[in-house]
Design a protein around this motif. Structure first.
Motif, PDB file in Angstrom:
ATOM      1  N   ASP A 142       0.866  -1.444  -0.028  1.00  0.00           N
ATOM      2  CA  ASP A 142      -0.045  -0.446   0.491  1.00  0.00           C
ATOM      3  C   ASP A 142       1.102   1.095   0.158  1.00  0.00           C
ATOM      4  N   GLU A 143       1.156   1.651  -1.072  1.00  0.00           N
ATOM      5  CA  GLU A 143       2.202   2.767  -1.044  1.00  0.00           C
ATOM      6  C   GLU A 143       1.328   4.415  -0.786  1.00  0.00           C
ATOM      7  N   GLY A 144       0.636   4.113  -1.198  1.00  0.00           N
ATOM      8  CA  GLY A 144      -0.248   5.729  -0.582  1.00  0.00           C
ATOM      9  C   GLY A 144       0.171   5.257   0.424  1.00  0.00           C
ATOM     10  N   PHE A 145      -0.418   4.248   1.942  1.00  0.00           N
ATOM     11  CA  PHE A 145      -0.695   4.555   3.039  1.00  0.00           C
ATOM     12  C   PHE A 145       0.802   4.567   3.411  1.00  0.00           C
ATOM     13  N   VAL A 146       1.476   3.332   3.299  1.00  0.00           N
ATOM     14  CA  VAL A 146       3.645   4.312   4.145  1.00  0.00           C
ATOM     15  C   VAL A 146       3.493   5.526   2.855  1.00  0.00           C
ATOM     16  N   GLN A 147       3.638   5.980   2.566  1.00  0.00           N
ATOM     17  CA  GLN A 147       4.196   7.394   2.354  1.00  0.00           C
ATOM     18  C   GLN A 147       3.605   8.497   3.081  1.00  0.00           C
ATOM     19  N   ILE A 148       2.360   8.600   3.315  1.00  0.00           N
ATOM     20  CA  ILE A 148       1.383   9.801   4.107  1.00  0.00           C
ATOM     21  C   ILE A 148       1.951   9.240   5.833  1.00  0.00           C
ATOM     22  N   TYR A 149       1.485   7.736   6.168  1.00  0.00           N
ATOM     23  CA  TYR A 149       2.045   7.132   7.001  1.00  0.00           C
ATOM     24  C   TYR A 149       3.347   7.962   7.875  1.00  0.00           C
ATOM     25  N   SER A 150       4.196   7.644   7.023  1.00  0.00           N
ATOM     26  CA  SER A 150       5.883   7.778   6.726  1.00  0.00           C
ATOM     27  C   SER A 150       6.110   8.839   7.191  1.00  0.00           C
ATOM     28  N   ALA A 151       5.513  10.041   6.755  1.00  0.00           N
ATOM     29  CA  ALA A 151       5.314  11.660   6.902  1.00  0.00           C
ATOM     30  C   ALA A 151       5.056  12.136   8.236  1.00  0.00           C
ATOM     31  N   ILE A 152       3.642  11.488   8.650  1.00  0.00           N
ATOM     32  CA  ILE A 152       2.713  11.655   9.661  1.00  0.00           C
ATOM     33  C   ILE A 152       3.589  11.440  10.641  1.00  0.00           C
ATOM     34  N   LYS A 153       4.771  10.054  10.787  1.00  0.00           N
ATOM     35  CA  LYS A 153       5.696   9.238  11.785  1.00  0.00           C
ATOM     36  C   LYS A 153       6.429  10.162  11.949  1.00  0.00           C
ATOM     37  N   ARG A 154       7.271  10.936  11.291  1.00  0.00           N
ATOM     38  CA  ARG A 154       8.507  11.891  11.094  1.00  0.00           C
ATOM     39  C   ARG A 154       7.423  12.396  12.514  1.00  0.00           C
ATOM     40  N   SER A 155       6.843  13.276  12.020  1.00  0.00           N
ATOM     41  CA  SER A 155       6.667  14.889  12.485  1.00  0.00           C
ATOM     42  C   SER A 155       6.470  13.937  13.640  1.00  0.00           C
ATOM     43  N   PHE A 156       6.130  13.265  13.900  1.00  0.00           N
ATOM     44  CA  PHE A 156       5.366  12.808  15.671  1.00  0.00           C
ATOM     45  C   PHE A 156       6.243  11.813  16.116  1.00  0.00           C
ATOM     46  N   ASP A 157       7.346  11.648  15.810  1.00  0.00           N
ATOM     47  CA  ASP A 157       8.440  11.026  16.376  1.00  0.00           C
ATOM     48  C   ASP A 157      10.033  10.892  15.445  1.00  0.00           C
ATOM     49  N   PRO A 158      10.377  12.122  15.582  1.00  0.00           N
ATOM     50  CA  PRO A 158      11.939  12.266  14.238  1.00  0.00           C
ATOM     51  C   PRO A 158      13.139  11.488  14.485  1.00  0.00           C
ATOM     52  N   TYR A 159      12.899  10.553  15.206  1.00  0.00           N
ATOM     53  CA  TYR A 159      14.230   9.524  15.720  1.00  0.00           C
ATOM     54  C   TYR A 159      13.661   8.045  16.000  1.00  0.00           C
ATOM     55  N   TRP A 160      12.279   8.000  15.438  1.00  0.00           N
ATOM     56  CA  TRP A 160      11.422   6.960  15.167  1.00  0.00           C
ATOM     57  C   TRP A 160      11.820   5.918  16.397  1.00  0.00           C
ATOM     58  N   LEU A 161      11.484   6.079  17.317  1.00  0.00           N
ATOM     59  CA  LEU A 161      11.622   5.232  18.713  1.00  0.00           C
ATOM     60  C   LEU A 161      10.561   5.182  19.123  1.00  0.00           C
ATOM     61  N   PHE A 162       9.176   5.377  18.626  1.00  0.00           N
ATOM     62  CA  PHE A 162       8.106   4.713  19.153  1.00  0.00           C
ATOM     63  C   PHE A 162       7.861   3.157  19.235  1.00  0.00           C
ATOM     64  N   ASN A 163       7.371   2.523  19.422  1.00  0.00           N
ATOM     65  CA  ASN A 163       7.878   1.024  19.110  1.00  0.00           C
ATOM     66  C   ASN A 163       8.127   0.715  17.450  1.00  0.00           C
ATOM     67  N   PRO A 164      10.060   1.305  17.330  1.00  0.00           N
ATOM     68  CA  PRO A 164      10.297   0.976  15.938  1.00  0.00           C
ATOM     69  C   PRO A 164      10.150  -0.352  15.906  1.00  0.00           C
ATOM     70  N   GLY A 165       9.577  -0.956  14.286  1.00  0.00           N
ATOM     71  CA  GLY A 165       9.474  -2.239  13.455  1.00  0.00           C
ATOM     72  C   GLY A 165       8.142  -2.987  13.523  1.00  0.00           C
ATOM     73  N   LYS A 166       7.166  -1.561  13.715  1.00  0.00           N
ATOM     74  CA  LYS A 166       6.218  -2.169  13.578  1.00  0.00           C
ATOM     75  C   LYS A 166       5.284  -1.016  13.059  1.00  0.00           C
ATOM     76  N   LEU A 167       4.151  -1.904  11.979  1.00  0.00           N
ATOM     77  CA  LEU A 167       3.696  -1.092  11.218  1.00  0.00           C
ATOM     78  C   LEU A 167       3.921  -0.889   9.459  1.00  0.00           C
ATOM     79  N   ILE A 168       5.136  -0.361  10.163  1.00  0.00           N
ATOM     80  CA  ILE A 168       6.079  -0.061   8.353  1.00  0.00           C
ATOM     81  C   ILE A 168       7.345   0.118   8.483  1.00  0.00           C
ATOM     82  N   GLU A 169       7.924   0.083   7.474  1.00  0.00           N
ATOM     83  CA  GLU A 169       9.217  -0.150   7.724  1.00  0.00           C
ATOM     84  C   GLU A 169       9.971   1.443   7.834  1.00  0.00           C
ATOM     85  N   ARG A 170      11.214   1.434   8.608  1.00  0.00           N
ATOM     86  CA  ARG A 170      11.402   2.763   8.217  1.00  0.00           C
ATOM     87  C   ARG A 170      12.042   3.442   7.432  1.00  0.00           C
ATOM     88  N   ASP A 171      11.717   4.598   7.029  1.00  0.00           N
ATOM     89  CA  ASP A 171      12.190   5.112   4.884  1.00  0.00           C
ATOM     90  C   ASP A 171      13.082   5.813   6.095  1.00  0.00           C
TER      91      ASP A 171
END
Length: 442
Positions: A413-442
């Motif tokens: 699901d390319e659209g979901f990954v793109q949008i969710y990755s952007a949201i994830k970065r804005s919430f958690d720029p260091y990717w520290l909250f439950n990493p390795g779940k739901l989506i891969e780190r971009d």
């Protein structure tokens, strides 16, 4: 690590910051059977302590994995990147109860069984493991479903508001029904699997218990008979509150030859339930079920403890469970389950499928020995193939159980990954909250 532990102990006290081998091992697995070892386990006793702990861990850039009761089948509370596991079970206060409205506000560590005791005549219908052991924080994180979801929806449909601790240390409170924009934010955070924030408390409305309940255990020669019975009951106007079919469970356990065992529940006014009862028996004879055994109406809710057999299978066969949860079009359910069987046969692995014909919900489970690298590899490959098949059938992944360590990739699901990755970065720029779940780190 020594310096970090010292700071954490200054907040919580020595007994609530665990680094000994036994404790780390205890928090390294969940119901999936996969193992990922944390470096430290932290047990805050209140939300103020949790907030301080998260600030310290973020300062040290330590991965943070929130954990409830550990009943997840998809590795949701596993620290795949090491770091800290935060056990939220001590956040278990009942904050408010409105008996007239059926509304309760509880902290994240309160369990389903405890919710069921709060208000007479009302209950928590979302009970994924069947035993009431799951915490409300975990259910919200996964947007959990259960057999009764055909009537009551997922956890999202019961939640009115929630409080969430964000990675920047802010504690935000969202109240949905009053303000639609807040409702949208609640829906964003529910099912985010701890990747955007930690659920600290939830406000939800418990539905009233049904007037009458009746349940059945039904055995089938094959899965097709179960699907036919569900279709016939729908045509007859029978209100199926829940119908869940376990495909291959007996064969895997070596305890039965039958291919499928189903658990059916109906609910409603007594006159309707009694009329449906006789009609169900008639339809069962028509489709040729092997047996149908009624369960005492007062014990109807106990049938969903049968879900615990999935955990028993893992223990009895000393297997890990590679689990995928899918929402499939009801017209494609038969074909999808057959593809799961074909895939498991190709990978030389045993499989169990749990099917809810009412929702088009299929839980595909591949059993394998985690100590044998080739079996682990075949399980990973097999689940990837099942995900690909579901994608071709225009199905969605993660319904009811979450995605967990399976992760959604751009080819799914390319659209979901793109949008969710952007949201994830804005919430958690260091990717520290439950990493390795739901989506891969971009």
């Amino acid at each position: 690590m020594e310096e970090l532990v010292g700071k954490l102990e200054g907040i919580l006290g020595e007994g609530e910051v665990l680094t000994d081998e036994i404790s780390l091992a205890s928090y390294s697995y969940d119901a999936s059977g996969y193992i990922y070892r944390p470096e430290v386990v932290i047990r805050p006793g209140n939300i103020d302590e949790l907030t301080e702990v998260v600030k310290v861990l973020m300062d040290y850039r330590v991965p943070i994995t929130p954990r409830g009761a550990g009943t997840s089948l998809v590795g949701g509370p596993l620290p795949v990147n090491g770091g800290a596991v935060i056990d939220l079970q001590m956040l278990n206060e009942v904050l408010e109860v409105d008996e007239d409205q059926g509304i309760v506000q509880v902290e994240a560590g309160v369990k389903v069984a405890e919710l069921n005791e709060l208000i007479d005549g009302r209950f928590m219908p979302i009970n994924p493991d069947g035993t009431g052991s799951s915490t409300i924080g975990g259910l919200a994180a996964e947007d959990a479903a259960s057999p009764l979801s055909s009537v009551y929806g997922t956890v999202k449909d019961l939640i009115l508001g929630m409080e969430v601790l964000l990675p920047n240390g802010d504690l935000v409170s969202l109240d949905g029904p009053v303000n639609r924009s807040r409702r949208n934010l609640i829906d964003l955070l529910i099912g985010s699997e701890g990747t955007l924030g930690i659920v600290t408390s939830v406000t939800l409305k418990l539905p009233t218990e049904p007037e009458e309940r009746m349940a059945y255990e039904i055995t089938f020669n094959d899965l097709m008979d179960a699907m036919s019975l569900a279709e016939e009951m729908e045509k007859a106007g029978i209100r199926q509150a829940a119908f869940e079919v376990y495909h291959n469970l007996g064969l895997v356990m070596g305890s039965a030859e039958t291919e499928a065992v189903g658990y059916l529940e109906i609910m409603g006014p007594p006159e309707c339930v009694n009329a449906w009862d006789s009609r169900i028996r008639e339809l069962s004879n028509r489709v040729g079920v092997t047996s149908i055994n009624p369960i005492d109406p007062y014990e109807a809710d106990t049938i969903w403890k049968e879900r615990a057999k999935i955990y028993e299978v893992a223990k009895a066969t000393k297997s890990a469970l590679k689990v995928g949860s899918f929402k499939v079009s009801p017209s494609s359910t038969r074909d999808f389950v057959q593809e799961v069987d074909r895939t498991s046969n190709r990978m030389k692995l045993k499989s169990i499928s749990v099917i809810n014909p009412l929702l088009g919900w299929v839980i595909a489970i591949l059993l394998h020995k985690r100590s044998e690298s080739k079996e682990v590899e075949r399980a990973e490959k097999g689940m990837s193939e099942i995900v690909r098949i579901s994608n071709n059938m225009e199905s969605s992944m993660g319904y009811g159980l979450g995605v967990g360590i399976n992760r959604i990739s751009a080819d799914i699901d390319e659209g979901f990954v793109q949008i969710y990755s952007a949201i994830k970065r804005s919430f958690d720029p260091y990717w520290l909250f439950n990493p390795g779940k739901l989506i891969e780190r971009d």
